[in-house]
Enzyme design. Structure first.
Site, PDB file in Angstrom:
ATOM      1  N   GLY A 193      -3.388   7.847  21.210  1.00  0.00           N
ATOM      2  CA  GLY A 193      -3.705   7.372  22.552  1.00  0.00           C
ATOM      3  C   GLY A 193      -2.533   6.677  23.204  1.00  0.00           C
ATOM      4  CG  ASP A 216      -3.380   9.994  25.110  1.00  0.00           C
ATOM      5  OD1 ASP A 216      -4.583  10.307  25.228  1.00  0.00           O
ATOM      6  OD2 ASP A 216      -2.919   8.904  25.486  1.00  0.00           O
ATOM      7  CG  ASP A 236     -10.865  14.373  21.148  1.00  0.00           C
ATOM      8  OD1 ASP A 236     -10.927  13.202  20.723  1.00  0.00           O
ATOM      9  OD2 ASP A 236     -11.757  14.888  21.836  1.00  0.00           O
ATOM     10  CE  LYS A 250      -0.100  -0.426  24.068  1.00  0.00           C
ATOM     11  NZ  LYS A 250      -0.944  -1.124  25.078  1.00  0.00           N
ATOM     12  CG  HIS A 254      -9.924  -3.129  23.456  1.00  0.00           C
ATOM     13  ND1 HIS A 254      -9.230  -4.130  24.102  1.00  0.00           N
ATOM     14  CD2 HIS A 254      -9.494  -1.959  24.011  1.00  0.00           C
ATOM     15  CE1 HIS A 254      -8.431  -3.600  25.013  1.00  0.00           C
ATOM     16  NE2 HIS A 254      -8.578  -2.287  24.978  1.00  0.00           N
TER      17      HIS A 254
END
Length: 358
Positions: A193, A216, A236, A250, A254
């Site tokens: 990502g 990504d 993916d 990173k 979250h």
């Protein structure tokens, strides 16, 4: 139990001041966004010395009828600590320098992103969301997920990408200077990502013998080109993570629920060779705490990650985590023979280094 009637005047005043500070806090961020859009920090820097109001008004592209209001804007920004005032002249503080266009570590895009109407509206829909079946307050406000909305809005997508790149610049500076030991001895690293590769580029430059790959979604890496020990691949993370002896995440986990994080971490574990490796996580860390806390416990180290946690809830129904919650994710992903270290990196952002054997 103490009641309003039994409280002293001083206590009531303190409560009212606390309430006012919380309620009107967004006025400061809105004023900061205004200053960034008007180019006030850059105007002061280009002037080469502190500017008085007349000079500042002349340098800004504003309606002349609004010039008398600039001093009120500057007054609140001085109070916020972004500018200093002396003898009717204004100068930049160290905090204000982070909003200069030519500052390599500027966070202008983050300010504009956080105060973008599309990101403000979901906060207003928070109460409504608690009473419906929508996946997130953002979906309640806009009728679609955050990711779908960003993809469909080129202006917001550009702002989001710039904000993530700016954040990566700050993190990269810390990682390649103060945390070099994390990457020493590694042969390969996949930045999952990683978008435009801001962080991976910095790591690849600092460690020329480390093969770095940014993985990504296709639209995120379509226009990116590798160089030397840096490469870009479309993929993916829920399907497959390219093989490497270290995986970097990173501000990825979250964004997701515990169940989705376990899926991602399982793919990371599968990507690491049998003889073991590490997962390097850069994310916010909540303090381990009980159900309550002291009435006067209002410090930035506590409030910043809690604010980020609420933002994750509002935008994507994600979450920030404390150490126990992180450990639960690692166990759930099958990291049986592992150990981890958590080190503060930048503010409330921490480096979580998970070493394990498959």
């Amino acid at each position: 139990m103490e009641t309003v009637e039994s409280s002293s005047s001083a206590e009531l005043l303190r409560a009212q001041m606390h309430f006012s500070t919380q309620l009107f806090g967004f006025h400061y961020t809105a004023a900061l966004k205004c200053a960034v859009k008007l180019g006030i920090p850059d105007a002061i820097k280009q002037h080469g010395k502190p500017m008085n109001l007349s000079e500042l008004n002349s340098a800004l592209s504003i309606n002349p009828s609004k010039a008398p209001c600039i001093h009120r804007l500057m007054r609140i920004l001085v109070t916020a600590g972004y500018f200093a005032q002396e003898n009717e002249c204004f100068s930049l503080t160290s905090a204000g320098r982070h909003f200069l266009k030519d500052d390599p570590l500027n966070i202008r895009a983050l300010v504009l992103l956080e105060l973008h109407p599309a990101l403000v509206k979901p906060w207003i829909a928070l109460g409504e969301w608690f009473q419906n079946d929508d996946v997130s307050p953002f979906a309640t406000a806009h009728g679609k997920s955050f990711w779908d909305y960003v993809t469909s809005d080129p202006e917001l997508r550009k702002l989001f990408d710039e904000s993530m790149a700016d954040d990566s610049q700050l993190i990269a500076k810390a990682l390649v200077t103060e945390f070099r030991y994390v990457f020493e001895g590694l042969k390969s690293l996949v930045d999952v990502g990683g978008g435009s590769g801001t962080l991976a580029r910095a790591i690849a430059k600092a460690f020329p013998n480390l093969k770095c790959t940014v993985c990504d979604l296709p639209d995120a890496v379509a226009n990116e080109h590798g160089d030397g020990n840096l490469d870009f691949v479309a993929g993916d993370m829920f399907e497959r993570v390219p093989s490497a002896d270290s995986i970097l995440l990173k501000h990825i986990l979250h964004d997701w629920s515990d169940e989705k994080c376990v899926e991602i971490l399982k793919k990371c574990r599968e990507a690491i060779p049998k003889n073991g490796g590490k997962v390097i996580i850069v994310d916010k860390l909540l303090k381990n705490r009980g159900h309550g806390h002291a009435e006067n416990e209002h410090d930035e180290a506590t409030e910043s990650p809690l604010s980020c946690d609420m933002e994750m809830l509002v935008l994507v129904n994600g979450k920030e985590r404390d150490e126990k919650e992180w450990a639960k994710l690692f166990s759930g992903a099958g990291f049986n023979d592992y150990k981890y270290n958590i080190t503060p990196v930048l503010g409330s952002t921490s480096l979580i280094e998970v070493n394990f054997y498959n």
